[in-house]
Motif scaffolding. Structure first.
Motif, PDB file in Angstrom:
ATOM      1  N   PHE A  52      11.414  -0.106  48.386  1.00 25.04           N
ATOM      2  CA  PHE A  52      10.041  -0.633  48.436  1.00 25.04           C
ATOM      3  C   PHE A  52       9.564  -0.811  49.877  1.00 25.04           C
ATOM      4  O   PHE A  52       8.381  -0.596  50.166  1.00 25.04           O
ATOM      5  CB  PHE A  52       9.960  -1.950  47.673  1.00 25.04           C
ATOM      6  N   LEU A  53      10.464  -1.206  50.763  1.00 29.04           N
ATOM      7  CA  LEU A  53      10.085  -1.423  52.162  1.00 29.04           C
ATOM      8  C   LEU A  53       9.543  -0.139  52.792  1.00 29.04           C
ATOM      9  O   LEU A  53       8.438  -0.123  53.360  1.00 29.04           O
ATOM     10  CB  LEU A  53      11.291  -1.943  52.951  1.00 29.04           C
ATOM     11  N   ALA A  57       5.709   1.160  53.642  1.00 21.97           N
ATOM     12  CA  ALA A  57       5.381   1.531  55.018  1.00 21.97           C
ATOM     13  C   ALA A  57       4.706   2.909  55.056  1.00 21.97           C
ATOM     14  O   ALA A  57       3.733   3.115  55.794  1.00 21.97           O
ATOM     15  CB  ALA A  57       6.643   1.535  55.876  1.00 21.97           C
ATOM     16  N   ALA A  58       5.214   3.839  54.231  1.00 24.61           N
ATOM     17  CA  ALA A  58       4.619   5.178  54.187  1.00 24.61           C
ATOM     18  C   ALA A  58       3.195   5.126  53.639  1.00 24.61           C
ATOM     19  O   ALA A  58       2.272   5.751  54.190  1.00 24.61           O
ATOM     20  CB  ALA A  58       5.486   6.104  53.330  1.00 24.61           C
ATOM     21  N   LEU A  59       2.993   4.371  52.561  1.00 21.49           N
ATOM     22  CA  LEU A  59       1.655   4.255  51.968  1.00 21.49           C
ATOM     23  C   LEU A  59       0.698   3.509  52.894  1.00 21.49           C
ATOM     24  O   LEU A  59      -0.492   3.834  52.968  1.00 21.49           O
ATOM     25  CB  LEU A  59       1.744   3.539  50.620  1.00 21.49           C
ATOM     26  N   LEU A  60       1.220   2.518  53.617  1.00 21.91           N
ATOM     27  CA  LEU A  60       0.381   1.763  54.541  1.00 21.91           C
ATOM     28  C   LEU A  60      -0.097   2.640  55.693  1.00 21.91           C
ATOM     29  O   LEU A  60      -1.239   2.510  56.155  1.00 21.91           O
ATOM     30  CB  LEU A  60       1.155   0.558  55.077  1.00 21.91           C
ATOM     31  N   SER A  61       0.775   3.539  56.139  1.00 22.57           N
ATOM     32  CA  SER A  61       0.366   4.463  57.206  1.00 22.57           C
ATOM     33  C   SER A  61      -0.742   5.399  56.728  1.00 22.57           C
ATOM     34  O   SER A  61      -1.662   5.722  57.474  1.00 22.57           O
ATOM     35  CB  SER A  61       1.573   5.265  57.699  1.00 22.57           C
ATOM     36  N   LEU A 217      18.205   4.607  53.592  1.00 20.73           N
ATOM     37  CA  LEU A 217      17.198   3.734  52.993  1.00 20.73           C
ATOM     38  C   LEU A 217      15.790   4.217  53.328  1.00 20.73           C
ATOM     39  O   LEU A 217      14.902   4.224  52.461  1.00 20.73           O
ATOM     40  CB  LEU A 217      17.382   2.291  53.489  1.00 20.73           C
ATOM     41  N   ALA A 218      15.590   4.625  54.582  1.00 23.24           N
ATOM     42  CA  ALA A 218      14.278   5.151  54.971  1.00 23.24           C
ATOM     43  C   ALA A 218      13.963   6.431  54.210  1.00 23.24           C
ATOM     44  O   ALA A 218      12.836   6.642  53.743  1.00 23.24           O
ATOM     45  CB  ALA A 218      14.251   5.403  56.477  1.00 23.24           C
ATOM     46  N   GLY A 219      14.976   7.293  54.079  1.00 20.09           N
ATOM     47  CA  GLY A 219      14.772   8.530  53.330  1.00 20.09           C
ATOM     48  C   GLY A 219      14.472   8.261  51.874  1.00 20.09           C
ATOM     49  O   GLY A 219      13.606   8.908  51.277  1.00 20.09           O
ATOM     50  N   LEU A 220      15.157   7.284  51.289  1.00 22.24           N
ATOM     51  CA  LEU A 220      14.941   6.948  49.884  1.00 22.24           C
ATOM     52  C   LEU A 220      13.499   6.479  49.645  1.00 22.24           C
ATOM     53  O   LEU A 220      12.818   6.935  48.727  1.00 22.24           O
ATOM     54  CB  LEU A 220      15.938   5.862  49.469  1.00 22.24           C
ATOM     55  N   GLY A 221      13.030   5.559  50.498  1.00 20.80           N
ATOM     56  CA  GLY A 221      11.665   5.058  50.342  1.00 20.80           C
ATOM     57  C   GLY A 221      10.625   6.130  50.577  1.00 20.80           C
ATOM     58  O   GLY A 221       9.642   6.240  49.830  1.00 20.80           O
ATOM     59  N   GLY A 222      10.833   6.953  51.615  1.00 16.28           N
ATOM     60  CA  GLY A 222       9.880   8.026  51.901  1.00 16.28           C
ATOM     61  C   GLY A 222       9.834   9.067  50.800  1.00 16.28           C
ATOM     62  O   GLY A 222       8.748   9.536  50.412  1.00 16.28           O
TER      63      GLY A 222
END
Length: 294
Positions: A52-53, A57-61, A217-222
Motif C-alpha cells: 500500500f505504501l 506513492a505511485a498514484l500520488l505522483s 517492497l517498492a517493486g510489489l507496490g509499483g
C-alpha cells in the motif's frame, strides 16, 4: 488514469495479459519477502504495508500531474471496500509463503464465486441454478486443492481461501461504488485508506528490511498500481465476459515464476484443482454476461 470508451478487444486482451504478468510477479515478490530468500522473513502485515505504501506513492505522483478533483467520496463504501481488500491481500501474502503460487492463485479465483453468494444478502440479487452449479464446480476445485486427507492437508491453503472470501466481499463494495465516482478517485482513496490501515497493523511487527527487501517492497507496490491501471483500462475497452478468461493467465505465470525462482513444480492435484476452479469461474462469467445482455 483516464480510460477510453471505444471498444478495442485486441488491446483489452493485451492489457489484461500484461496485468496478469504484474499480478503474478507481486505474488512472487511476496513469497520472496515472506521466506528467507532476500533476508529474514517479513510478516505478511509488513509486506501488505509495503504494497500500500508504494502503490499509494505511485498514484500520488500521478495525481500531482493530473491534479484530479476529489468529488463527494462515499467514505463508508470506500472504508468497507478497503478493509476487505487489505484483509484479502494480507491473507494472500501469508499463504504464498507456505504453499505453491499456483495453488494460492487458483484458490484466489474463487473471489467472484464468493461475490455471487454474498450479492444475495447484500445486493438483493437472485441466483439461478446455473450460477449455483458454477459455484459448486469451483468450490469442488478448491476442495481438491486443500488436499483434505491427514497426509496431505495444507492448512496454509485456508489462508488463500480466506483471501478469496475477503476479496469477494470487496467486489460487493466495488459494485456499489462502480459508476458513482471516477476510477482514479476510487483507486487513490482506496490506497490512501489501505495505507492507514496497514500502518496501524504493522506497528507491532515492523523491523527494518534489508536493501533487497526494500527494493522488492517498492517493486510489489509499483507493480500492483500498474496492474490496477491496466485492468481498469482493459475493462473499459471490452466486455467483462471477454476479458475474464485472459486473467487466468495469472495461474500459468505464477506457476512459471515459482518454478524459476524456487524450483516448485505443480503436481497433478494442483493442475486438477485449478482446472475445476477455472471451469466453474468461466461458466459463471459467461452466465453473468448472458444475464446482462438479457
Amino acid at each position: 488514469m483516464f480510460v477510453a470508451k471505444a471498444d478495442n478487444p485486441a488491446l483489452a486482451a493485451g492489457l489484461i495479459l500484461l496485468a496478469t504478468a504484474f499480478i503474478a510477479e507481486t505474488t512472487l515478490l511476496a513469497k520472496a519477502l515472506g521466506t528467507d530468500a532476500l533476508g529474514p522473513p517479513l510478516s505478511p502485515l509488513q509486506i501488505s504495508h509495503g504494497r500500500f505504501l508504494f502503490a499509494f506513492a505511485a498514484l500520488l505522483s500521478v495525481a500531482s500531474v493530473l491534479r484530479p478533483q476529489i468529488r463527494a467520496p462515499r467514505w463508508r463504501l470506500h472504508l468497507g471496500r478497503t478493509v476487505f481488500g487489505w484483509s484479502g491481500v494480507t491473507l494472500m501474502f501469508a499463504s504464498v509463503a507456505f504453499i505453491p503460487l499456483a495453488d494460492a492463485t487458483a484458490i484466489s479465483f474463487l473471489n467472484p464465486v464468493f461475490a455471487m453468494m454474498l450479492a444475495i444478502p447484500f445486493l438483493g440479487e437472485r441466483v439461478g441454478p446455473v450460477r449455483w452449479g458454477a459455484a459448486a464446480i469451483a468450490l469442488t476445485g478448491a476442495l481438491v486443492l486443500l488436499r483434505p486427507t491427514p497426509a496431505s492437508f495444507q492448512p496454509a491453503a485456508l489462508l488463500a481461501l480466506g483471501a478469496a472470501l475477503a476479496m469477494g466481499m470487496e467486489l460487493i463494495f466495488i459494485k456499489k461504488l462502480s459508476g458513482r465516482e471516477p476510477v482514479f478517485q476510487i483507486l487513490l482513496i482506496n490506497n490512501a485508506i489501505g495505507l492507514c490501515i496497514a500502518t496501524l497493523a504493522v506497528l507491532a511487527v515492523w523491523h527494518p528490511p534489508t536493501p533487497m527487501q526494500w527494493l522488492a517492497l517498492a517493486g510489489l507496490g509499483g507493480l500492483m498500481a500498474c496492474a490496477q491501471f491496466l485492468f481498469v483500462n482493459a475493462m473499459a475497452r471490452a466486455d467483462a465476459s471477454f476479458v475474464a478468461p485472459f486473467s487466468y493467465a495469472t495461474l500459468i505465470l505464477a506457476a512459471f515464476y515459482d518454478y524459476a525462482a524456487f524450483g516448485v513444480v505443480p503436481d497433478r492435484i494442483t493442475a486438477l484443482g485449478a482446472a475445476i476452479i477455472i471451469a466453474g469461474a468461466l461458466i459463471l462469467a459467461l452466465r453473468e454476461a448472458r444475464l446482462r445482455r438479457t
